[in-house]
Design an enzyme around this catalytic site. Sequence first.
Site, short mmCIF file in Angstrom:
data_model
loop_
_atom_site.label_atom_id
_atom_site.label_comp_id
_atom_site.label_asym_id
_atom_site.label_seq_id
_atom_site.Cartn_x
_atom_site.Cartn_y
_atom_site.Cartn_z
N SER A 253 0.84 -1.19 0.00
CA SER A 253 0.00 0.00 0.00
C SER A 253 0.88 1.25 0.00
O SER A 253 2.10 1.17 0.08
CB SER A 253 -0.91 0.01 1.23
OG SER A 253 -0.11 0.20 2.38
N LYS A 254 0.22 2.39 -0.06
CA LYS A 254 0.91 3.67 -0.21
C LYS A 254 2.00 3.87 0.84
O LYS A 254 3.02 4.49 0.57
CB LYS A 254 -0.10 4.83 -0.06
CG LYS A 254 -1.01 4.98 -1.25
CD LYS A 254 -0.96 6.43 -1.76
CE LYS A 254 -1.88 6.62 -2.96
NZ LYS A 254 -1.55 5.72 -4.06
N ARG A 255 1.76 3.35 2.04
CA ARG A 255 2.76 3.63 3.08
C ARG A 255 4.10 2.94 2.77
O ARG A 255 5.10 3.23 3.40
CB ARG A 255 2.22 3.26 4.45
CG ARG A 255 2.15 1.80 4.73
CD ARG A 255 1.36 1.48 5.99
NE ARG A 255 0.98 0.08 6.00
CZ ARG A 255 1.76 -0.87 6.42
NH1 ARG A 255 2.95 -0.60 6.91
NH2 ARG A 255 1.36 -2.13 6.36
N GLY A 257 5.50 3.28 -0.12
CA GLY A 257 6.13 4.06 -1.18
C GLY A 257 5.27 4.00 -2.43
O GLY A 257 4.05 3.93 -2.34
#
Length: 505
Positions: A253-255, A257
Amino acid sequence: MALVRVRYAPSPTGSLHVGNARTALFNWLFARRHGGRFVVRFEDTDTERAGEEAARAIIVALRWLGLTWDEGPEVGGPYGPYFQSMRLDLYRRYAERLLLQERAYECYCTPEELEARRRRAQAGRRPFRYEGTCRHLTDAERAACRRQGRRPALRLMVPDTGTVEVHDRIKGTVSFDNAVLDDFVIMKSDGWPTYNFACVVDDHEMRISHVIRAEEHLSNTPKQLHVYRALEAEPPEFAHLPMVLAPDRSKLSKRHGATAVEEYRQMGILPQALLNYLLLLGWSYDGTTEIISLEEASRIFDLDRVNRTNAVFDEDKLLWMNHQYIKTARLHRLARLVVPRLAEAGVLPDMITLGEFRRLRRILALIQERMHTLNEAPALIGYFFGDDVEYDPAAVARRLAGPEVPDILERAADNLAAAGDWKPDVVEQVIRDTAASLGVKAAQVIHPVRVAVTGVMVGPGLFDVLHLVGRERTIRRLRRAAARLRAGELVATVAAGPTDGPGSP
Ligand code: GLU
């Protein structure tokens, strides 16, 4: 095998995630391998208008990857439209048929009632299943509900007992107890279909032969098989792809990167490198190289080699892959790819002449080997252009700080100005002669000249570099650096002090 027809069916909720791009790629390859058709269909029944922008972004990303579709948005096809929001009549017709055949029924339970029941089940630590409350309403009861202003949803009648088996090409046979399913909603009271219904109607209508999709949909498959059964339609074959996880084995997921194809494009990854990387993410190939072109992959791809275990997304490996593609890219293509990035960085104007383009190609031939992403181009080759050089303070401290340096640079400039042809071997001779005439080692000329002209300590062979930087620019920079050093400008800006870095002649 009957005609292979596969589809990629994104819900347009955001940009194209690399995991979804892999799903699209595997479908694309499967279609190519079997001479079939690849369909793109947007499942936008939940997203409505907000989905338009996301759909556009997904289309752009798929096109950038080169995963072209045979039927779908923008290209059309015999089973369109390819947005579910434009196919509502079709779902309504199918739903009405099931209603008439008493395979589905109207449910008048309100969301509040259902929520209260769900909470009661939770409190009693029971999983909530719709109890079939409205299964046997009489016509009079239904009419009474309607008079109260209630609008019905449609639920599929699912057997309470028995099992449903999913024969999956990757997971094998997975059996689900009907007792854990319930009479799920196929049409909501607002007239929109649910995913499990619209997906089946579309796969059936679009003659899809193989459903290749993310593993998270395996649990939807028993419900979908019940819809096929109710429609008396032949289900397609299913293949659920293992997940793409982050290095910490959680969902990518976005966390972690970058996760979107678009972000990798912006980082200067080549589409071929990303596809090659995604191909190996979950597909085992026993060839001798990991570099596989799409053409080759579409000759050999098959579902039997899709791994059963989850894959871990490794950005370093992707960067490595990108480097392999950049260093072997045709110079002409590479030049076209870096021009916009050089323009953005102000290194080049937006429009360049053919002569400048050819020069860029020769420059790229020198640094291609060192470039890992297209975004590195401005830093790697900026010094070949323009008047000014940006000096790396550490390089200045290490190579230009000595009191003898201004003299060396000036002598080199004089000799280069007087040289015959401006060719790498002539340049080399002049630099070596300069060292000899000053009674110093060649490296004592080569290192400061490199930093004075390029601003950095490392780069391709100096004589090739000077040749392509050009005679005038080289001489101008040498003289200017010497003058600035004498004026105490360049070194004075150095706070860091001498550092030991690599240097190459
Ligand atoms: N629309 C679903 C998704 O984006 C895909 C469903 C499917 O492939 O059946 O996850």
